[in-house]
Design a protein around this motif. Sequence first.
Motif, mmCIF file in Angstrom:
data_model
loop_
_atom_site.group_PDB
_atom_site.id
_atom_site.type_symbol
_atom_site.label_atom_id
_atom_site.label_comp_id
_atom_site.label_asym_id
_atom_site.label_seq_id
_atom_site.Cartn_x
_atom_site.Cartn_y
_atom_site.Cartn_z
ATOM 1 N N GLN A 1 3.606 12.003 7.730
ATOM 2 C CA GLN A 1 3.640 10.546 7.656
ATOM 3 C C GLN A 1 4.445 9.965 8.811
ATOM 4 N N ASP B 1 0.073 7.144 2.751
ATOM 5 C CA ASP B 1 -1.072 8.033 2.950
ATOM 6 C C ASP B 1 -2.419 7.316 2.937
ATOM 7 N N HIS B 2 -2.444 6.014 2.704
ATOM 8 C CA HIS B 2 -3.713 5.277 2.635
ATOM 9 C C HIS B 2 -4.158 4.841 4.040
ATOM 10 N N TYR B 3 -4.351 5.818 4.916
ATOM 11 C CA TYR B 3 -4.715 5.515 6.298
ATOM 12 C C TYR B 3 -6.093 4.866 6.383
ATOM 13 N N HIS B 4 -7.058 5.398 5.632
ATOM 14 C CA HIS B 4 -8.428 4.893 5.724
ATOM 15 C C HIS B 4 -8.518 3.453 5.222
ATOM 16 N N LYS B 5 -7.773 3.128 4.179
ATOM 17 C CA LYS B 5 -7.791 1.752 3.686
ATOM 18 C C LYS B 5 -7.226 0.796 4.732
ATOM 19 N N ARG B 6 -6.152 1.201 5.396
ATOM 20 C CA ARG B 6 -5.564 0.329 6.417
ATOM 21 C C ARG B 6 -6.532 0.122 7.579
ATOM 22 N N ASP C 1 -2.796 -6.621 -2.615
ATOM 23 C CA ASP C 1 -3.045 -5.189 -2.771
ATOM 24 C C ASP C 1 -4.044 -4.725 -1.717
ATOM 25 N N ASP C 2 -4.118 -3.402 -1.530
ATOM 26 C CA ASP C 2 -5.009 -2.881 -0.491
ATOM 27 C C ASP C 2 -6.454 -2.741 -0.954
ATOM 28 N N ASP C 3 -6.755 -3.207 -2.169
ATOM 29 C CA ASP C 3 -8.146 -3.241 -2.625
ATOM 30 C C ASP C 3 -8.619 -4.679 -2.825
ATOM 31 N N THR D 1 0.845 -1.181 0.000
ATOM 32 C CA THR D 1 0.000 0.000 0.000
ATOM 33 C C THR D 1 0.883 1.235 0.000
#
Length: 248
Positions: A120, A84-89, A178-180, A81
Motif C-alpha cells: 500500500q 486497497d480499492h485501487y480499481h474503484k478509485r 462512498d466509493d459506490d 474508501t
Amino acid sequence: MTTKTARPDRRGFVISCFFFICLLCGLASINEVRFDSLLNLGRCALPNLPYSQFHNSSGISLSDNDLHNSSDIRILIGILTLPDHYHKRHFLRMIYGTQSPIGGKVDVKFVFCNLTKEDQKVLVALEIMRYNDIIILDCKENMNQGKTYTYFSSLPYMLKDEDGSVPYPPYHYVMKGDDDVYFRLQNLVDSLRPLPRDDLYYGYVIPCPSMDPFVHYMSGMGYLISWDIVEWIGESEIPKKGLSGPED
C-alpha cells in the motif's frame, strides 16, 4: 570385446547448475533493490507530518485559477474508501474527469486511514504523485468508529492558511460520499447555488424517508455540510461523544 558406454559429463552439469543459480540470485538481488527503492519512495511521499503540514501531501490546495473565480461555489467531495480499492478509485477518476461543472469548483478526493501494508505504501505513494487526490487520515481503518468524524475534524487543520494566499473559506461546502456512489456535479452545483453558505446540512436524516429536521443526521451514502459546521466539528467537544455507530 567389451564396449564402454559414454558417461555423462557430470562436472560440466554441476558447473552449469552453479552458474544458473548465480544468475537467479543476481536477478533476485536486482528485483529486491528495485522494490526497496520504490518502498523508500513511498515512505518519502507519505511522511508522518502534523496536520498543519499534511495538506501538502494530501493534495488539498487551491490553484491560482481558483483565486480569480472567487464567486464560484467551492465544494470538496471526500470519498471515503479503503487503501486497497485501487480499481474503484481509477474508475471514479475516469468518470468524474468527464464532468466540468459551470459556476462551481469541485475537488474530488479519496479518503482513508493510515496505511498498514508495505505494498500500500508503494502503490498509494505512486497514486499521490500521479493524481494528487488522496487524503490519508491519522486513524485506524474503520467504518463506524470515528472515521467520518476524523475526516471532517481534520480538514480545518489541513487547510489552515499560513500566508493568506487561500480565500476563506477554502471550501464553502464539504461532502462525504462512498466509493459506490456517483454524483452529477453540475446538478449538485446548481442545487446549492440558491442555498445559504452557513449552517447548512444537505442530505437525508434518519430514517431516510423522514422529513423531520429534528432527528438524527449524517445518513445515507452522501451528504454535505457548510464550512462553518466543519469548523465546529473540529473545535467542539460535542461530536466526540458520539463516535461509535452508523456514520459515527
